[in-house]
Design a protein around this motif. Structure first.
Motif, PDB file in Angstrom:
ATOM      1  N   THR A  48       4.955  38.659 114.703  1.00 11.78           N
ATOM      2  CA  THR A  48       5.207  39.202 116.034  1.00 11.78           C
ATOM      3  C   THR A  48       6.316  40.240 115.996  1.00 11.78           C
ATOM      4  O   THR A  48       6.219  41.312 116.605  1.00 11.78           O
ATOM      5  CB  THR A  48       5.584  38.079 117.007  1.00 11.78           C
ATOM      6  OG1 THR A  48       4.516  37.120 117.069  1.00 11.78           O
ATOM      7  CG2 THR A  48       5.839  38.630 118.401  1.00 11.78           C
ATOM      8  N   GLU A  96       5.898  44.246 116.872  1.00 16.29           N
ATOM      9  CA  GLU A  96       6.689  44.907 117.903  1.00 16.29           C
ATOM     10  C   GLU A  96       7.454  46.109 117.345  1.00 16.29           C
ATOM     11  O   GLU A  96       7.490  47.189 117.954  1.00 16.29           O
ATOM     12  CB  GLU A  96       7.662  43.912 118.529  1.00 16.29           C
ATOM     13  CG  GLU A  96       6.985  42.820 119.355  1.00 16.29           C
ATOM     14  CD  GLU A  96       7.979  41.802 119.886  1.00 16.29           C
ATOM     15  OE1 GLU A  96       9.166  41.876 119.481  1.00 16.29           O
ATOM     16  OE2 GLU A  96       7.582  40.942 120.687  1.00 16.29           O
ATOM     17  N   ARG A 152       6.826  50.130 118.203  1.00 16.84           N
ATOM     18  CA  ARG A 152       7.901  50.981 118.714  1.00 16.84           C
ATOM     19  C   ARG A 152       8.052  52.227 117.850  1.00 16.84           C
ATOM     20  O   ARG A 152       8.253  53.338 118.361  1.00 16.84           O
ATOM     21  CB  ARG A 152       9.211  50.209 118.761  1.00 16.84           C
ATOM     22  CG  ARG A 152       9.299  49.218 119.911  1.00 16.84           C
ATOM     23  CD  ARG A 152      10.545  48.358 119.821  1.00 16.84           C
ATOM     24  NE  ARG A 152      11.759  49.147 119.679  1.00 16.84           N
ATOM     25  CZ  ARG A 152      12.975  48.626 119.557  1.00 16.84           C
ATOM     26  NH1 ARG A 152      13.129  47.309 119.565  1.00 16.84           N
ATOM     27  NH2 ARG A 152      14.031  49.402 119.434  1.00 16.84           N
TER      28      ARG A 152
END
Length: 474
Positions: A67, A71, A75
């Motif tokens: 996870t 993420e 980004r």
């Protein structure tokens, strides 16, 4: 990206068996390893064996790691500029390895640049101190100068305890207050080494195995993203350099008139252009225009068109219709799939007289003490749109101190308004130029741009070029 690597790295070697499973302690003389009779009630669900809890902890760790990687990579993928991506990589890497500061040195191995250094938690002066350390004594220097594939990481868990540390490096580490570092090269299979990242710890420390695995996965993905942005940045730089070389490096000085120009190109690289050319008999030729399309081909077409217009202006500049007619013929013969708008004005500053012709171009705007009005030019198609272009010229007489604005449609399109409202906004901006600014064409141009484009002429998300050429007649 890296999901299988992460699972493979952390997966247990085999399933725990009954032979090697740890025995729970006896409670009240009962051996907990003996299964209960069939007629007894099963133990509560929370009474899980140690191997099961260990597996669940590992699964939870994998999920958390995946996870986090997802993420951070998402980004990074959202960064569209090279400098933005460099800072995002530093921030994400610091979070993964548990550091507070760091620096990234971008230095592509092919030597084509750009070469730059960015810092996280380090001021420009701090980076300057680090750059005084001999290159071979720094982690990033050793990574960048090492043969390809020979060095994957450099761990310095306790810099000040290292007896072989370069004296200058020791002095800088004490001055900046860091005691350990962890460094990784940034490489891709296709481009090779493009840089190195170093994260700094305030105290002696080093990332654990799990952290090093995660930052390795992230760095591989980040290097690929940086390589793509690096290629794009080089293309934009080359295109910008070419465009600047094709446009006037400075405006001419002609008696009786003051000139100012503002020009910005969109991220896509368009073909808007301008020119100011001294002509015989103390005359001046002013031109603005735009070719269709974007990118290097549009820039090249713009350069050819502008160079041709200069030649036609020298030969027959006093007849703007003839200049644009010749330009239209050339465009139709050499660029059959392209069209262009253009406006050419033949100015006699001593008489404050202007004769102009336009091809599909927006009308000039005259700004004076007693008037602010658009020049009424005849409607005409852009160059290359009809079998033969022709339109009448227009003559205007300016008053002392009046300024004539020539501009491209990008100025209007960048407002985001319909064209009628965009013209009204431009007119209002010109009419409200303070009297104290009207003697300076640079101040007039800046005021108009600030009013028409509140977000500024340098908005990077626009795909419209902007040209604004101001001529103040004395």
């Amino acid at each position: 990206m890296g999901v299988c690597d992460a699972i493979e790295h952390y997966a247990p070697a085999g399933k725990p068996s009954a032979m090697n499973a740890p025995h729970l302690p006896k409670v009240a003389g009962i051996d907990s390893t003996v299964p209960p009779p069939a007629h007894t009630v099963s133990p509560a669900p929370q009474a899980q064996s140690a191997p099961t809890a260990m597996i669940q902890d590992r699964l939870a760790g994998w999920i958390s790691d995946l996870t986090t990687l997802q993420e951070l990579t998402e980004r990074l993928a959202r960064t569209a500029a090279l400098d933005e991506a460099l800072h995002e990589l530093l921030r994400a890497g610091a979070a993964l390895v548990g550091a507070r500061r760091g620096l990234l040195v971008l230095e592509p191995a092919d030597g084509l640049g750009p070469d730059t250094t960015v810092g996280l938690g380090l001021a420009r002066a701090d980076l300057g101190h680090i750059e005084t350390v001999p290159r071979g004594a720094t982690a990033f220097g050793r990574l960048l100068d090492a043969p390809p594939g020979t060095t994957t990481e450099i761990v310095s868990a306790d810099l000040l305890a290292d007896t072989g540390l370069d004296p200058r490096h020791r002095e800088v580490a004490v001055r900046l207050g860091y005691g350990a570092s962890y460094a990784l090269p940034l490489t891709t299979e296709t481009v090779g080494r493009i840089g190195a990242a170093v994260w700094l710890y305030d105290e002696p420390a080093e990332p654990g195995e799990r952290q090093r695995h995660l930052i390795g996965l992230y760095a591989r993905h980040a290097a690929e993203h940086l390589a793509r942005l690096l290629e794009l940045d080089r293309a934009r730089t080359t295109e910008a350099t070419l465009r600047e070389e094709l446009l006037p490096s400075r405006l001419p000085r002609v008696a009786g008139v003051q000139l100012a120009v503002r020009h910005r190109t969109s991220a896509l690289g368009g073909g808007d252009w301008f020119d100011a050319l001294p002509l015989p008999d103390a005359a001046l030729g002013l031109a603005v225009g735009s070719v269709t399309g974007s990118g290097p081909s549009a820039v090249a077409a713009m350069g050819r068109l502008r160079a041709s217009l200069r030649a036609y202006a020298v030969m027959e500049g006093e007849d703007p219709v003839a200049v644009l007619s010749d330009l239209e013929l050339l465009l139709r013969l050499t660029e059959p799939a392209r069209s262009a708008t253009a406006l050419f004005a033949y100015c006699e500053p001593a008489l404050r007289k202007i004769v102009l012709a336009g091809a599909g171009h927006s009308p000039p705007l005259v700004i004076g003490e007693r008037r602010t009005e658009f020049v009424e030019t005849s409607l005409s198609a852009p160059l290359g749109m009809l079998a033969c272009w022709e339109a009448p010229s227009v003559e205007i007489q300016t008053e002392p101190g009046e300024t004539v604005l020539l501009y491209t449609d990008g100025l209007l399109h960048r407002t985001g308004d319909p064209m009628d409202r965009a013209f009204a906004r431009l007119h209002a901006a010109a009419a409200n130029v303070p009297k104290s600014m009207r003697d300076d064409p640079d101040a007039v141009a800046d005021h108009v741009l600030r009013t028409v484009l509140p977000e500024g002429i340098d908005a990077v998300d626009s795909d419209e070029d902007v040209v604004l050429l101001a001529a103040r007649f004395e």
